[in-house]
Every structure is written in structure tokens, then in C-alpha cells.
Design a protein around this motif. Structure first.
Motif, short mmCIF file in Angstrom:
data_model
loop_
_atom_site.label_atom_id
_atom_site.label_comp_id
_atom_site.label_asym_id
_atom_site.label_seq_id
_atom_site.Cartn_x
_atom_site.Cartn_y
_atom_site.Cartn_z
N UNK A 44 -8.84 21.84 -7.39
CA UNK A 44 -10.10 21.85 -7.52
C UNK A 44 -10.61 21.86 -8.99
N UNK A 45 -9.96 22.43 -9.73
CA UNK A 45 -10.13 22.18 -11.24
C UNK A 45 -10.02 20.63 -11.52
N UNK A 46 -9.00 19.86 -11.06
CA UNK A 46 -8.77 18.63 -11.40
C UNK A 46 -9.74 17.59 -11.01
N UNK A 47 -10.16 17.93 -9.53
CA UNK A 47 -11.11 17.21 -9.02
C UNK A 47 -12.73 17.41 -9.48
N UNK A 48 -12.88 18.57 -9.78
CA UNK A 48 -14.07 19.17 -10.20
C UNK A 48 -14.94 19.46 -9.16
N UNK A 49 -14.35 20.24 -8.20
CA UNK A 49 -14.76 20.81 -6.96
C UNK A 49 -14.76 22.20 -7.12
N UNK A 50 -15.62 22.93 -6.17
CA UNK A 50 -15.55 24.40 -6.31
C UNK A 50 -14.35 24.74 -5.23
N UNK A 51 -13.81 24.05 -4.45
CA UNK A 51 -12.70 24.57 -3.43
C UNK A 51 -11.86 23.50 -3.15
N UNK A 52 -10.63 23.78 -3.05
CA UNK A 52 -9.53 22.92 -2.55
C UNK A 52 -8.70 23.55 -1.40
N UNK A 53 -8.67 23.16 -0.32
CA UNK A 53 -7.90 23.97 0.56
C UNK A 53 -6.69 23.12 0.96
N UNK A 54 -5.57 23.64 0.54
CA UNK A 54 -4.33 22.73 0.96
C UNK A 54 -3.81 22.90 2.52
N UNK A 55 -3.60 21.64 3.06
CA UNK A 55 -3.19 21.48 4.33
C UNK A 55 -1.81 20.51 4.68
N UNK A 226 -13.59 28.51 17.05
CA UNK A 226 -12.90 27.70 17.94
C UNK A 226 -12.74 26.32 17.05
N UNK A 227 -11.17 25.77 17.67
CA UNK A 227 -11.07 24.35 17.24
C UNK A 227 -9.94 24.55 16.05
N UNK A 228 -9.39 25.72 15.86
CA UNK A 228 -8.30 25.94 14.96
C UNK A 228 -6.98 25.09 15.17
N UNK A 229 -6.24 25.23 14.12
CA UNK A 229 -4.63 24.69 14.28
C UNK A 229 -4.01 25.18 13.42
N UNK A 230 -2.78 24.79 13.50
CA UNK A 230 -1.93 25.30 12.39
C UNK A 230 -1.75 23.90 11.36
N UNK A 231 -2.27 24.15 10.04
CA UNK A 231 -1.87 22.91 9.09
C UNK A 231 -1.85 23.57 7.92
N UNK A 232 -0.80 24.49 7.64
CA UNK A 232 -0.57 25.17 6.42
C UNK A 232 0.42 23.92 5.41
N UNK A 233 0.17 24.52 4.16
CA UNK A 233 1.27 23.79 3.22
C UNK A 233 2.20 24.52 2.77
N UNK A 234 3.36 24.24 2.69
CA UNK A 234 4.58 25.07 2.32
C UNK A 234 4.70 25.25 0.76
N UNK A 235 5.50 26.26 0.28
CA UNK A 235 5.77 26.47 -1.03
C UNK A 235 6.36 25.45 -1.96
N UNK A 236 7.54 25.01 -1.36
CA UNK A 236 8.24 23.71 -1.99
C UNK A 236 7.29 22.60 -2.11
N UNK A 237 6.50 22.10 -1.15
CA UNK A 237 5.53 21.05 -1.45
C UNK A 237 4.64 21.42 -2.58
N UNK A 238 4.14 22.77 -2.37
CA UNK A 238 2.96 22.95 -3.55
C UNK A 238 3.72 23.09 -4.83
#
Ligand SMILES: *Cc1c(COP(=O)(O)O)cnc(C)c1O
Length: 364
Positions: A44-55, A226-238
Motif C-alpha cells: 500500500x505504501x509503495x503504490x500510494x493507496x490506503x489499503x492493499x489486500x493480498x490474495x 455473500x459471494x465469498x471465496x478462499x483467496x488467501x496468500x501464504x507466508x512463503x510467497x509473502x
């Protein structure tokens, strides 16, 4: 000489990668843990946005960004058809409908006039537009935002090929209601597997995307949206991405430098590189435009230099998408003329000279 060689970056970062992996192994935390949380803040800091949500990947990021701004079943979403089909996949995933818009013949980016013409369609009015920053180029965002605001159209930026690109101090992904990024291994910021992120400065969108990426949970085991899914990011990739984000500006500078050399070597002739007028590109791909792709490709083959085509089949002509009655003359013509040559930061001087020498021959 390969079109790309992901092993070279790994070789040069080996010790740091192993240290990062060891940190994760020792932590005993493998999904959405401390590395993930730190990555979100740093992105978020790099892109200059308030939030980044990793997926989990870039296509999920597009679908979640669209759903996050409120695009849903039956809604019309404008997109280009020359960007590999990812936006089509994301739009279909949320049961929305793509409205294909042609591109400009110079940069092969979304044509603003064509977008404005697509506002009212026989099927209804546009709800949103996916703006794809293709090949490392930035689509000029200010005029699109002005039009979108005046016409109540939501804007999603696809930054998969242009993460880090900036214009007048603003980065790709900081203009739209939300943006999608892919960290697929070949992207400018690449993981060692699949990864992606949604960027936004809208608090409501950030909150919705955070819920949607994990089953719609507002709290553990409680589905609030509604409409949720599983799209999480793992620690190794992070952990890999944090390491590489710290070096992104350096590798981007190298990409730009190589691309500038290619452009200079080619000179003026029948063959040209896509774009080039803007100084803000991040050199994701070096894409030639030629009327005789087969012959040009043979020259590179003869010099044992790998090439690729981004992309051979426009979305509206994909057999598996079943789109009828759409004609996009610039997109269709470009699909037969584009040819990508090797462009990655670890190219050696000898390899760059070899590409330059074929480029020089093409003009002569
Ligand atoms: C790579 C890419 C995506 C999709 O990213 P994945 O992580 O492969 O799902 C989306 N849009 C564009 C323009 C891309 O190049």
C-alpha cells in the motif's frame, strides 16, 4: 537465449530467499501471518493507496476488486480484448457481462473514444470499466476518471503488467476505485508461485474485499457477506514478495534501460515497438509490431533468440468464451502483428547485443 529465465533471479537471491524461508519455517505460521500483514502495509505504501489486500492470484484480484466495488450478476463491464483474457475470466466469475472495447493503434491501450461510445449498450448501461495498463505502459487515467465520474461508471485498474509505473508522482493502481495486481512469477514483481493483491483507497471497498477473500467472514466462522471465496496468500510467497519489492525500482530501471536500447537499435522502418511516447512505462514486455510476423520471428529463431506472442487470440474470438457479433478491427489486426522479444532484468550484455543486432537488421 530464452524468452525469459526465472532461474537467474533466484540464483542471484538464493541466500536471501533461503533466509526468508527459514524465517517463515521458524515462525510456524503459514497463511496470512506476519509476513503477509507486513507485505500488505508495504504494498500500500509503495503504490500510494490506503489499503492493499493480498490474495491468491491476479485473476482473483480482478474478480474481488469488481465484487468489492459492487459489480455483480448481470452488470455490464467494459474491457479490452487484447490483454490475455484475464478480465474476461474475472467478469464471468462474478456473473457480470463483458462489453469489449477496441484499443488505440499506437499503444494498443483502451481507446477512450470507443469506451465513451460503449456507455449505453442494447443490454443496458455500463456499470464499470477495467482499465488494463498493458505491456508496462500506463493508460492516461485523468480523462477516464473525469468521464467515469460524470457518468457514474466505476473504474478498476488492471496493474498486472505495470505495477510500479508512475505518472506525475502517482503510481499505477492509485487512480481507480480499486486495482488488481498479479505477482505471477513472470510479472515485474513476481512470486515463486501464484499471488496477487487488490489495491484501494476506499475504506468500504477494502473492508468488503477483506471479507470476500476469506469466505465472506466478518469474524471467524461468521459469514457476513455473500459471494465469498478462499483467496488467501501464504507466508512463503509473502516473504519472497517483500524481499523483491524492496528491489523493484532497481529491476524496473534495468528493464527500462534495456527497452530503450532496443528502441534505439530498431530505428525507423516498417517494424516498430508498441508505444514509446510515454516516459512512464516499466518495461514489462518488449512488443514489436510487424506486417510479416512469420519472417521477423524466423530472424530471431535463426539467431537462437526466444520470442512469444502476447496475445494471439483476442477475447471476443476465443472459442471457449462464445462471444458473438463483436468486431474490434484494431485489436484483431494487432493480434496478427505483435511479437515479443526477451526483456528481463537479468539479461546479459552479450544477450542484449544479440537482440540489438537482429533489431538493426530488421530496419536495414
Ligand atoms: C497476468 C495477468 C493477469 C492475471 O494474473 P494471474 O495472477 O495469472 O491470475 C491479469 N491481467 C493481466 C493484464 C495480466 O497480465
Amino acid at each position: 537465449m530464452p524468452f525469459n529465465d526465472l532461474g537467474r533471479a533466484v540464483a542471484s537471491e538464493r541466500a536471501q530467499l533461503e533466509a526468508a524461508f527459514a524465517r517463515v519455517l521458524d515462525s510456524g505460521w503459514f497463511v496470512m501471518g506476519p509476513e503477509h500483514n507486513a507485505l500488505e502495509v508495504e504494498l500500500a505504501a509503495y503504490a500510494g493507496v490506503a489499503d492493499a489486500i493480498a490474495v491468491a492470484n491476479g485473476t482473483d484480484a480482478l474478480a474481488l476488486a469488481l465484487a468489492g466495488v459492487g459489480v455483480g450478476s448481470g452488470d455490464l463491464v467494459a474491457t479490452v480484448a487484447n490483454a490475455g483474457g484475464y478480465s474476461s475470466a474475472a467478469i464471468r466469475r462474478i456473473n457480470a457481462q463483458a462489453v469489449y472495447v477496441d484499443v488505440d493503434p499506437e499503444a494498443l491501450l483502451l481507446d477512450r473514444g470507443a469506451l465513451e461510445d460503449a456507455l449505453e449498450t442494447p443490454a443496458g448501461r455500463l456499470k464499470a470499466v477495467v482499465v488494463t495498463h498493458l505491456f508496462g505502459q500506463l493508460v492516461p487515467m485523468e480523462p477516464i476518471l473525469e468521464w467515469a465520474l460524470a457518468n457514474d461508471v466505476l473504474v478498476i485498474e488492471d496493474c498486472a503488467q505495470a505495477f510500479g509505473a508512475q505518472s506525475e508522482g502517482r503510481r499505477a493502481g492509485s487512480w481507480g476505485d480499486a486495482a488488481a495486481v498479479s505477482f505471477y512469477p513472470t510479472k515485474n514483481l513476481g512470486a515463486l508461485g501464484d499471488a496477487g493483491a487488490v489495491l484501494t483507497s476506499r475504506a468500504d471497498v477494502a473492508e468488503r474485499v477483506r471479507r470476500l477473500r476469506q469466505y465472506g467472514w466478518g469474524a471467524k466462522y461468521r459469514i457476513d457477506v455473500p459471494g465469498g471465496t478462499n483467496s488467501r496468500l501464504d507466508e512463503l510467497q509473502a516473504a519472497v514478495l517483500r524481499l523483491r519489492l524492496a528491489r523493484l525500482d532497481e529491476s524496473t530501471a534495468r528493464r527500462r534501460e534495456i527497452l530503450a536500447r532496443y528502441r534505439a537499435a530498431l530505428g525507423d522502418g516498417g517494424v516498430r515497438f508498441v508505444g514509446g511516447s510515454a516516459s512512464d512505462e516499466v518495461g514489462h514486455l518488449a512488443v514489436l509490431l510487424t506486417d510479416d510476423r512469420r519472417a521477423v520471428r524466423e530472424r530471431f529463431d535463426a539467431a537462437r533468440i526466444g520470442t512469444d506472442v502476447h496475445y494471439p487470440i483476442p477475447d471476443h474470438l476465443q472459442p471457449g468464451l462464445g462471444v458473438d457479433g463483436v468486431e474490434l478491427p484494431v485489436t484483431e489486426r494487432a493480434a496478427e502483428r505483435v511479437l515479443s522479444v526477451p526483456l528481463f532484468p537479468e539479461l546479459t550484455e552479450a544477450e542484449i547485443l544479440r537482440v540489438e543486432s537482429v533489431l538493426r537488421e530488421l530496419t536495414g
